[in-house]
Design an enzyme around this catalytic site. Structure first.
Site, PDB file in Angstrom:
ATOM      1  N   SER A  17       0.807  -1.224   0.000  1.00 14.92           N
ATOM      2  CA  SER A  17       0.000   0.000   0.000  1.00 14.92           C
ATOM      3  C   SER A  17       0.837   1.269   0.000  1.00 14.92           C
ATOM      4  O   SER A  17       0.384   2.309  -0.479  1.00 14.92           O
ATOM      5  CB  SER A  17      -0.930   0.011   1.217  1.00 14.92           C
ATOM      6  OG  SER A  17      -0.221  -0.334   2.390  1.00 14.92           O
ATOM      7  N   ARG A  18       2.040   1.183   0.570  1.00 13.74           N
ATOM      8  CA  ARG A  18       2.817   2.417   0.747  1.00 13.74           C
ATOM      9  C   ARG A  18       4.304   2.148   0.517  1.00 13.74           C
ATOM     10  O   ARG A  18       4.740   1.005   0.477  1.00 13.74           O
ATOM     11  CB  ARG A  18       2.627   2.958   2.184  1.00 13.74           C
ATOM     12  CG  ARG A  18       1.229   3.422   2.467  1.00 13.74           C
ATOM     13  CD  ARG A  18       1.082   4.023   3.847  1.00 13.74           C
ATOM     14  NE  ARG A  18       1.062   3.029   4.906  1.00 13.74           N
ATOM     15  CZ  ARG A  18       1.933   2.982   5.920  1.00 13.74           C
ATOM     16  NH1 ARG A  18       2.896   3.881   6.006  1.00 13.74           N
ATOM     17  NH2 ARG A  18       1.846   2.059   6.842  1.00 13.74           N
ATOM     18  N   VAL A  67       0.137  -9.835   8.073  1.00 13.04           N
ATOM     19  CA  VAL A  67       1.085 -10.879   7.666  1.00 13.04           C
ATOM     20  C   VAL A  67       1.606 -11.708   8.840  1.00 13.04           C
ATOM     21  O   VAL A  67       2.253 -12.729   8.638  1.00 13.04           O
ATOM     22  CB  VAL A  67       2.293 -10.308   6.879  1.00 13.04           C
ATOM     23  CG1 VAL A  67       1.861  -9.786   5.522  1.00 13.04           C
ATOM     24  CG2 VAL A  67       3.041  -9.254   7.687  1.00 13.04           C
ATOM     25  N   ASN A  93       7.631  -7.769   1.993  1.00 17.68           N
ATOM     26  CA  ASN A  93       8.092  -6.392   2.221  1.00 17.68           C
ATOM     27  C   ASN A  93       7.454  -5.769   3.457  1.00 17.68           C
ATOM     28  O   ASN A  93       8.052  -4.884   4.073  1.00 17.68           O
ATOM     29  CB  ASN A  93       7.754  -5.568   0.971  1.00 17.68           C
ATOM     30  CG  ASN A  93       7.756  -4.082   1.253  1.00 17.68           C
ATOM     31  OD1 ASN A  93       8.802  -3.449   1.293  1.00 17.68           O
ATOM     32  ND2 ASN A  93       6.563  -3.504   1.484  1.00 17.68           N
ATOM     33  N   TYR A 158      14.688  -4.132  15.944  1.00 19.37           N
ATOM     34  CA  TYR A 158      14.478  -4.082  14.486  1.00 19.37           C
ATOM     35  C   TYR A 158      15.628  -4.774  13.757  1.00 19.37           C
ATOM     36  O   TYR A 158      15.416  -5.593  12.855  1.00 19.37           O
ATOM     37  CB  TYR A 158      14.376  -2.613  14.058  1.00 19.37           C
ATOM     38  CG  TYR A 158      14.219  -2.401  12.567  1.00 19.37           C
ATOM     39  CD1 TYR A 158      13.020  -2.689  11.933  1.00 19.37           C
ATOM     40  CD2 TYR A 158      15.265  -1.889  11.798  1.00 19.37           C
ATOM     41  CE1 TYR A 158      12.864  -2.486  10.564  1.00 19.37           C
ATOM     42  CE2 TYR A 158      15.126  -1.673  10.442  1.00 19.37           C
ATOM     43  CZ  TYR A 158      13.923  -1.968   9.822  1.00 19.37           C
ATOM     44  OH  TYR A 158      13.777  -1.764   8.471  1.00 19.37           O
ATOM     45  N   ALA A 160      17.677  -7.072  14.842  1.00 19.70           N
ATOM     46  CA  ALA A 160      17.643  -8.526  15.054  1.00 19.70           C
ATOM     47  C   ALA A 160      16.589  -9.166  14.156  1.00 19.70           C
ATOM     48  O   ALA A 160      16.823 -10.234  13.563  1.00 19.70           O
ATOM     49  CB  ALA A 160      17.344  -8.829  16.518  1.00 19.70           C
TER      50      ALA A 160
HETATM   51  P1  NAP Z   1       6.135   2.032   5.258  1.00 18.69           P
HETATM   52  O1  NAP Z   1       6.117   3.157   4.307  1.00 18.69           O
HETATM   53  O2  NAP Z   1       5.922   2.271   6.704  1.00 18.69           O
HETATM   54  O3  NAP Z   1       5.105   0.916   4.728  1.00 18.69           O
HETATM   55  C1  NAP Z   1       4.951  -0.256   5.456  1.00 18.69           C
HETATM   56  C2  NAP Z   1       4.051  -1.200   4.699  1.00 18.69           C
HETATM   57  O4  NAP Z   1       3.947  -2.424   5.447  1.00 18.69           O
HETATM   58  C3  NAP Z   1       2.643  -0.664   4.546  1.00 18.69           C
HETATM   59  O5  NAP Z   1       2.147  -1.099   3.296  1.00 18.69           O
HETATM   60  C4  NAP Z   1       1.887  -1.369   5.683  1.00 18.69           C
HETATM   61  O6  NAP Z   1       0.506  -1.555   5.451  1.00 18.69           O
HETATM   62  C5  NAP Z   1       2.570  -2.706   5.689  1.00 18.69           C
HETATM   63  N1  NAP Z   1       2.431  -3.419   6.951  1.00 18.69           N
HETATM   64  C6  NAP Z   1       2.942  -3.108   8.160  1.00 18.69           C
HETATM   65  N2  NAP Z   1       2.599  -4.031   9.064  1.00 18.69           N
HETATM   66  C7  NAP Z   1       1.845  -4.959   8.406  1.00 18.69           C
HETATM   67  C8  NAP Z   1       1.191  -6.157   8.787  1.00 18.69           C
HETATM   68  N3  NAP Z   1       1.245  -6.603  10.047  1.00 18.69           N
HETATM   69  N4  NAP Z   1       0.513  -6.853   7.849  1.00 18.69           N
HETATM   70  C9  NAP Z   1       0.451  -6.408   6.561  1.00 18.69           C
HETATM   71  N5  NAP Z   1       1.042  -5.276   6.147  1.00 18.69           N
HETATM   72  C10 NAP Z   1       1.728  -4.567   7.060  1.00 18.69           C
HETATM   73  O7  NAP Z   1       7.532   1.260   5.197  1.00 18.69           O
HETATM   74  P2  NAP Z   1       8.654   1.161   4.064  1.00 18.69           P
HETATM   75  O8  NAP Z   1       9.699   2.130   4.393  1.00 18.69           O
HETATM   76  O9  NAP Z   1       8.058   1.151   2.723  1.00 18.69           O
HETATM   77  O10 NAP Z   1       9.260  -0.272   4.441  1.00 18.69           O
HETATM   78  C11 NAP Z   1       9.003  -1.429   3.675  1.00 18.69           C
HETATM   79  C12 NAP Z   1      10.002  -2.497   4.101  1.00 18.69           C
HETATM   80  O11 NAP Z   1      11.328  -1.993   3.890  1.00 18.69           O
HETATM   81  C13 NAP Z   1       9.921  -2.860   5.584  1.00 18.69           C
HETATM   82  O12 NAP Z   1      10.125  -4.239   5.743  1.00 18.69           O
HETATM   83  C14 NAP Z   1      11.073  -2.072   6.189  1.00 18.69           C
HETATM   84  O13 NAP Z   1      11.545  -2.663   7.386  1.00 18.69           O
HETATM   85  C15 NAP Z   1      12.082  -2.129   5.075  1.00 18.69           C
HETATM   86  N6  NAP Z   1      13.089  -1.085   5.130  1.00 18.69           N
HETATM   87  C16 NAP Z   1      12.732   0.229   5.088  1.00 18.69           C
HETATM   88  C17 NAP Z   1      13.724   1.204   5.160  1.00 18.69           C
HETATM   89  C18 NAP Z   1      13.415   2.664   5.150  1.00 18.69           C
HETATM   90  O14 NAP Z   1      14.319   3.460   5.446  1.00 18.69           O
HETATM   91  N7  NAP Z   1      12.220   3.105   4.786  1.00 18.69           N
HETATM   92  C19 NAP Z   1      15.065   0.823   5.267  1.00 18.69           C
HETATM   93  C20 NAP Z   1      15.392  -0.523   5.293  1.00 18.69           C
HETATM   94  C21 NAP Z   1      14.395  -1.470   5.218  1.00 18.69           C
HETATM   95  P3  NAP Z   1      -0.596  -0.395   5.786  1.00 18.69           P
HETATM   96  O15 NAP Z   1      -0.361   0.667   4.736  1.00 18.69           O
HETATM   97  O16 NAP Z   1      -1.907  -1.041   5.669  1.00 18.69           O
HETATM   98  O17 NAP Z   1      -0.271   0.124   7.147  1.00 18.69           O
END
Ligand code: NAP
Length: 251
Positions: A17-18, A67, A93, A158, A160
């Site tokens: 979604s995001r 998830v 993701n 996070y 870990a």
């Molecule tokens: P984000 O903008 O906060 O988006 C998080 C996404 O995960 C949203 O679509 C959210 O759904 C979904 N989500 C969260 N908990 C969920 C659950 N229990 N069941 C189903 N969906 C769930 O985060 P992002 O930055 O795009 O991060 C995506 C991935 O990249 C994550 O695994 C994060 O740890 C990793 N990551 C991010 C960064 C960074 O700097 N942004 C860096 C390294 C790794 P809703 O929209 O419905 O809430």
């Protein structure tokens, strides 16, 4: 549609979604994949992703599920296969992050982090890999983080959880080969909602300490995911790819 690289393929993207998940959905759609877009709460955002996917001339569905909940994941996979067909491409993701200094570590919060980030990787994976192996084809990308590879203040839980994601993908790769390839991506700090766990000055400090002198964009992670899901990476499995603007090693 920009190219036909993923034409005929069905993809499931958790957390589509995001942020990074949305960018991956759009990138796979440009290659013609039909996409199941998972979300948990943000239905409007998920609908916007679906509209973007449709704008590239391919179709998709929304699959609401936590998830970390086995029954919801099973329903999500079932609905995807009923509506779109067998899943060829999986991107785990969905994830959460939280800043917790060492003296504020909290067991309930730790369990929630593990539940979403680790169970939320495990459950979709085990739900689809049996079918992928039976059909002789599957491509999987798990989104981890460089937090798993280098210290980050206030992010022990996070980090870990993301280390577990990398190890899980790496270890599974031998069992799944040769039919199914699985790799992980370890992004640095990417401009999405998630980066709000840091203050603007913390984000600025990371940008300055990054050889590329900026934060990453979701589209840059999506491009790497598309490469790993495509046949352009046909001899690659079990690896963790770092996309952090060069900021990886210990200071
Ligand atoms: P984000 O903008 O906060 O988006 C998080 C996404 O995960 C949203 O679509 C959210 O759904 C979904 N989500 C969260 N908990 C969920 C659950 N229990 N069941 C189903 N969906 C769930 O985060 P992002 O930055 O795009 O991060 C995506 C991935 O990249 C994550 O695994 C994060 O740890 C990793 N990551 C991010 C960064 C960074 O700097 N942004 C860096 C390294 C790794 P809703 O929209 O419905 O809430």
């Amino acid at each position: 549609m920009v190219d036909t690289e993923f034409q005929g393929r069905v993809a499931l993207v958790t957390g589509g979604s995001r942020g990074i998940g949305r960018a991956i959905c759009e990138r796979l759609a440009t290659g013609g994949a039909r996409i199941a877009i998972n979300y948990q709460h943000a239905e409007d955002a998920a609908r916007a992703t679906l509209e973007a996917v449709n704008s590239f001339g391919t179709d998709g569905i929304l699959v609401q599920a936590n998830v970390a909940e086995p029954k919801e994941v099973a329903e999500m996979v079932k609905k995807t296969e009923q509506d779109l067909g067998p899943i060829d491409l999986l991107v785990t993701n969905a994830g959460i992050a939280k800043a917790e200094p060492a003296d504020q570590l909290d067991y309930d919060s730790f369990k929630q982090m593990m539940s979403v980030n680790v169970d939320g990787t495990y459950l979709p994976l085990v739900s689809v890999t049996k079918g992928m192996r039976a059909r002789g084809f599957g491509r999987i990308v798990c989104i981890a983080s460089i937090a798993a590879l280098r210290p980050r203040p206030a992010q022990a839980a996070y980090s870990a959880s993301k280390a577990a994601v990398i190890a899980f993908a790496r270890s599974l790769s031998e069992d799944l080969a040769p039919a199914v390839r699985i790799n992980s991506i370890a992004p640095g700090l990417i401009e999405t909602d998630m980066m709000q766990i840091m203050t603007p000055s913390q984000r600025q400090a990371i940008a300055e300490a990054t050889p590329m002198k900026r934060l990453g964009r979701a589209e840059e992670i999506a491009e790497l995911a598309a490469f790993l899901l495509s046949e352009r990476s046909s001899y690659t499995t079990g690896q963790c790819y770092i996309a952090s603007g060069g900021r990886v090693t210990l200071p």
